[in-house]
Write an enzyme that holds these catalytic residues in place. Structure first.
Site, PDB file in Angstrom:
ATOM      1  N   LYS A  46       0.807  -1.195   0.000  1.00  0.00           N
ATOM      2  CA  LYS A  46       0.000   0.000   0.000  1.00  0.00           C
ATOM      3  C   LYS A  46       0.860   1.273   0.000  1.00  0.00           C
ATOM      4  O   LYS A  46       0.422   2.345  -0.379  1.00  0.00           O
ATOM      5  CB  LYS A  46      -0.878   0.033   1.265  1.00  0.00           C
ATOM      6  CG  LYS A  46      -1.857  -1.083   1.400  1.00  0.00           C
ATOM      7  CD  LYS A  46      -2.665  -0.872   2.710  1.00  0.00           C
ATOM      8  CE  LYS A  46      -3.532  -2.060   3.029  1.00  0.00           C
ATOM      9  NZ  LYS A  46      -4.201  -1.876   4.356  1.00  0.00           N
ATOM     10  N   GLY A  47       2.098   1.136   0.453  1.00  0.00           N
ATOM     11  CA  GLY A  47       2.910   2.309   0.790  1.00  0.00           C
ATOM     12  C   GLY A  47       3.132   3.315  -0.316  1.00  0.00           C
ATOM     13  O   GLY A  47       3.359   4.493  -0.050  1.00  0.00           O
ATOM     14  N   ASP A 105       7.530   2.816  -2.347  1.00  0.00           N
ATOM     15  CA  ASP A 105       7.719   3.849  -1.340  1.00  0.00           C
ATOM     16  C   ASP A 105       9.159   3.819  -0.822  1.00  0.00           C
ATOM     17  O   ASP A 105       9.825   4.829  -0.729  1.00  0.00           O
ATOM     18  CB  ASP A 105       6.719   3.684  -0.173  1.00  0.00           C
ATOM     19  CG  ASP A 105       6.694   2.260   0.400  1.00  0.00           C
ATOM     20  OD1 ASP A 105       7.351   1.353  -0.150  1.00  0.00           O
ATOM     21  OD2 ASP A 105       5.999   2.052   1.414  1.00  0.00           O
ATOM     22  N   ASP A 108      14.072  -1.426   1.373  1.00  0.00           N
ATOM     23  CA  ASP A 108      14.732  -1.655   2.655  1.00  0.00           C
ATOM     24  C   ASP A 108      15.641  -2.879   2.491  1.00  0.00           C
ATOM     25  O   ASP A 108      16.729  -2.782   1.927  1.00  0.00           O
ATOM     26  CB  ASP A 108      13.624  -1.851   3.698  1.00  0.00           C
ATOM     27  CG  ASP A 108      14.129  -2.002   5.108  1.00  0.00           C
ATOM     28  OD1 ASP A 108      15.050  -1.286   5.496  1.00  0.00           O
ATOM     29  OD2 ASP A 108      13.592  -2.850   5.849  1.00  0.00           O
ATOM     30  N   LYS A 136      17.037   2.576   1.663  1.00  0.00           N
ATOM     31  CA  LYS A 136      17.898   2.341   2.834  1.00  0.00           C
ATOM     32  C   LYS A 136      18.937   1.289   2.453  1.00  0.00           C
ATOM     33  O   LYS A 136      18.793   0.113   2.808  1.00  0.00           O
ATOM     34  CB  LYS A 136      17.059   1.848   4.024  1.00  0.00           C
ATOM     35  CG  LYS A 136      16.188   2.930   4.630  1.00  0.00           C
ATOM     36  CD  LYS A 136      15.669   2.553   6.017  1.00  0.00           C
ATOM     37  CE  LYS A 136      14.515   1.613   5.964  1.00  0.00           C
ATOM     38  NZ  LYS A 136      13.811   1.424   7.257  1.00  0.00           N
ATOM     39  N   ASP A 164       3.420   3.362   6.797  1.00  0.00           N
ATOM     40  CA  ASP A 164       2.640   3.160   8.022  1.00  0.00           C
ATOM     41  C   ASP A 164       3.450   2.543   9.145  1.00  0.00           C
ATOM     42  O   ASP A 164       4.544   2.014   8.938  1.00  0.00           O
ATOM     43  CB  ASP A 164       1.471   2.210   7.734  1.00  0.00           C
ATOM     44  CG  ASP A 164       1.933   0.773   7.566  1.00  0.00           C
ATOM     45  OD1 ASP A 164       2.886   0.556   6.788  1.00  0.00           O
ATOM     46  OD2 ASP A 164       1.377  -0.130   8.214  1.00  0.00           O
ATOM     47  N   ARG A 170      -0.122   6.654   7.702  1.00  0.00           N
ATOM     48  CA  ARG A 170       0.046   6.746   6.247  1.00  0.00           C
ATOM     49  C   ARG A 170      -0.379   8.103   5.704  1.00  0.00           C
ATOM     50  O   ARG A 170       0.099   8.561   4.679  1.00  0.00           O
ATOM     51  CB  ARG A 170      -0.826   5.705   5.528  1.00  0.00           C
ATOM     52  CG  ARG A 170      -0.353   4.293   5.624  1.00  0.00           C
ATOM     53  CD  ARG A 170      -1.105   3.447   4.596  1.00  0.00           C
ATOM     54  NE  ARG A 170      -1.081   2.037   4.930  1.00  0.00           N
ATOM     55  CZ  ARG A 170      -0.086   1.199   4.658  1.00  0.00           C
ATOM     56  NH1 ARG A 170       0.990   1.638   4.041  1.00  0.00           N
ATOM     57  NH2 ARG A 170      -0.156  -0.067   4.991  1.00  0.00           N
TER      58      ARG A 170
END
Ligand code: 5GP
Length: 180
Positions: A46-47, A105, A108, A136, A164, A170
């Site tokens: 969803k990000g 988004d 990571d 990141k 989130d 969010r």
């Protein structure tokens, strides 16, 4: 009704103005690279929903279609689950033979992004690149490289602008680091 989350553990990292400037720069870079083409944009839910919405409205490149996929990642905790799986898929026809830009988004560990990219690669796109607002790199466990990156971050958990913590935060227009 659930209690609102305490916000005293948040520290402002990226203001909405800074994000807006960066999104415009990314859109301009994509416009330059895709001149004369009409790519398909695939957001990873969803990000990425907020970043995708802002990015595409800044792009002048005509977009062939906007699609979404969903890969499981963190559930409601801040610890990465080891085995991401596809939860929402798209029709293979929308990608086959097309120039595809995947919108994330944040990258990571790279585990869930890799699942998404490998899945899309199997659908025979003409080209496939990744655009991530945040990166990141120090957390990477598998080699995933975004062609377009907004901000490179240290190893901190961030929320806001689509990201989130347990489904909360969010909606925040700025990006914050949180403790824990
Ligand atoms: P990865 O598979 O690269 O470890 O993580 C991918 C997904 O995990 C991202 O699309 C995002 O939804 C979530 N994630 C990774 N790092 C963060 C973070 O710092 N904050 C939040 N809110 N989500 C993150």
């Amino acid at each position: 009704m659930s209690e609102p989350r305490q916000d005293d553990d948040r520290s402002l990292l990226l203001t909405r103005a800074k994000i807006e400037t960066k999104v415009a720069q990314l859109a301009a870079a994509i416009d330059r690279d895709y001149a004369g083409r009409s790519p398909v944009v695939v957001g990873i839910l969803k990000g990425a929903f907020m970043f995708l919405a802002d990015l595409v409205r800044r792009m002048e490149t005509p977009i062939k279609s906007v699609e979404f996929i969903r890969v499981s990642s963190y559930g409601t905790s801040t610890a990465s689950s080891a085995q991401p799986i596809m939860l929402v898929d798209l029709s293979p026809k929308t990608v086959e033979g097309r120039d595809v830009i995947v919108i994330e988004d944040i990258v990571d560990t790279g585990l869930s992004t890799q699942v998404a990219m490998e899945h899309l690669a199997k659908l025979n796109p003409a080209s496939l690149v990744l655009c991530s607002l945040l990166d990141k790199p120090s957390r990477r466990r598998v080699p995933v490289t975004a062609k377009y990156v907004g901000f490179t971050l240290p190893d901190k958990f961030v929320v806001g602008y689509g990201l989130d913590v347990g489904e909360l935060d969010r909606q925040l227009p700025d990006i914050y680091t949180i403790d824990g």
